[in-house]
Design a protein around this motif. Structure first.
Motif, mmCIF file in Angstrom:
data_model
loop_
_atom_site.group_PDB
_atom_site.id
_atom_site.type_symbol
_atom_site.label_atom_id
_atom_site.label_comp_id
_atom_site.label_asym_id
_atom_site.label_seq_id
_atom_site.Cartn_x
_atom_site.Cartn_y
_atom_site.Cartn_z
ATOM 1 N N ALA A 167 0.866 -1.184 0.000
ATOM 2 C CA ALA A 167 0.000 0.000 0.000
ATOM 3 C C ALA A 167 0.898 1.227 0.000
ATOM 4 N N GLU A 181 5.687 -0.453 -7.896
ATOM 5 C CA GLU A 181 4.456 -0.639 -7.135
ATOM 6 C C GLU A 181 3.811 0.702 -6.788
ATOM 7 N N LEU A 185 0.028 1.887 -7.470
ATOM 8 C CA LEU A 185 -0.828 2.233 -6.339
ATOM 9 C C LEU A 185 -1.408 3.631 -6.485
ATOM 10 N N PRO A 214 -5.446 -4.616 -7.577
ATOM 11 C CA PRO A 214 -5.953 -3.684 -6.560
ATOM 12 C C PRO A 214 -6.854 -4.364 -5.521
ATOM 13 N N GLY A 249 -4.910 -0.684 -1.246
ATOM 14 C CA GLY A 249 -3.601 -1.251 -1.539
ATOM 15 C C GLY A 249 -3.687 -2.219 -2.701
#
Length: 259
Positions: A167, A181, A185, A214, A249
């Motif tokens: 997250a 990532e 995100l 997701p 996250g």
């Protein structure tokens, strides 16, 4: 692995459920080194692994009240009971019956890794029995994120395929996002982003595929992660102030091409 540009594309591969859009990023040099059908198979495998892990998290989420009941010594949440619920949850979400993998259209890699993930998930539940059946104790800390972390660590050790919960501002420092990532995100955090649409890319040397799936806040999630923001939850951690259905996250998958 260096970052590659990625673009969103809605594709449906033969035999996939109709609601499996994904995003991919690939430079022309990569297209010449790995067949497109292999890329599609990797995408499918990575996405199904993320769905299966999240299905296990959802089963734990659905049983949270039972697991935290201090009056019951034996909850009945055995590995076998968990597996039955997991298979039902996965079939409902992915349209795939895990009992019929041998006769389906999935690749041998997909079948093998899905079966391994079921086995590892059951092992985590089996090892947690004494913890879950402790009479007189209410909240035991065995929540979806803890389940997911234990499963991910074991699955990675067994298969070499990395699963990770992450997250933008994770409670567990080990779940901090890397640069790839974080970009995904930030896209997921946009309320206009299509629900459950994944983002993925190939490594520059075509050695692995990365995929981000997701996650969204459920009613049970809000017990600890909802409002009021900054107020302490039952673990003593400040609440994030999430609302029902808000992005919470993602599951990150790194799948080596050779696995």
């Amino acid at each position: 692995m260096r970052r590659l540009p990625w673009m969103l594309a809605c594709l449906v591969a033969a035999g996939w459920p109709s609601a499996l859009p994904f995003a991919w990023g690939l430079e022309s040099s990569d297209r010449s080194t790995i067949p497109f059908h292999t890329i599609l198979e990797l995408e499918q495998t990575a996405r199904l692994l993320a769905i299966l892990l999240d299905s296990g998290r959802a089963v734990v989420n659905d049983n949270q009240t039972l697991l935290d009941d201090p009056t019951k010594a034996h909850k009945g949440f055995t590995p076998e009971a968990f597996e039955g619920q997991l298979r039902d949850m996965f079939r409902g979400r992915a349209g795939i019956n895990l009992d019929e993998l041998a006769g389906g259209t999935l690749s041998p890699r997909s079948r093998h890794l899905l079966q391994e993930l079921v086995t590892v998930s059951k092992q985590v539940i089996a090892d947690a029995q004494a913890e879950l059946n402790r009479q007189g104790a209410g909240f035991k800390g065995f929540i979806p994120a803890v389940f997911g972390a234990r499963v991910s660590t074991r699955f990675t050790a067994v298969t070499g395929v990395r699963l990770k919960q992450t997250a933008l501002d994770p409670r567990n420092p080990a779940n901090r996002p890397d640069s790839y990532e974080r970009v995904a995100l930030e896209a997921f955090a946009d309320s206009a982003y299509p629900r459950e649409k994944v983002i993925s890319e190939m490594a520059a040397n075509s050695s692995s595929l990365r995929l981000m799936f997701p996650l969204y806040a459920t009613r049970q999630c809000l017990d600890c992660h909802g409002g009021p923001k900054g107020g302490l939850d039952r673990t003593g951690y400040p609440r994030e102030g999430l609302t029902l259905g808000q992005n919470a996250g993602a599951i990150s998958v790194l799948l080596p091409v050779g696995k």
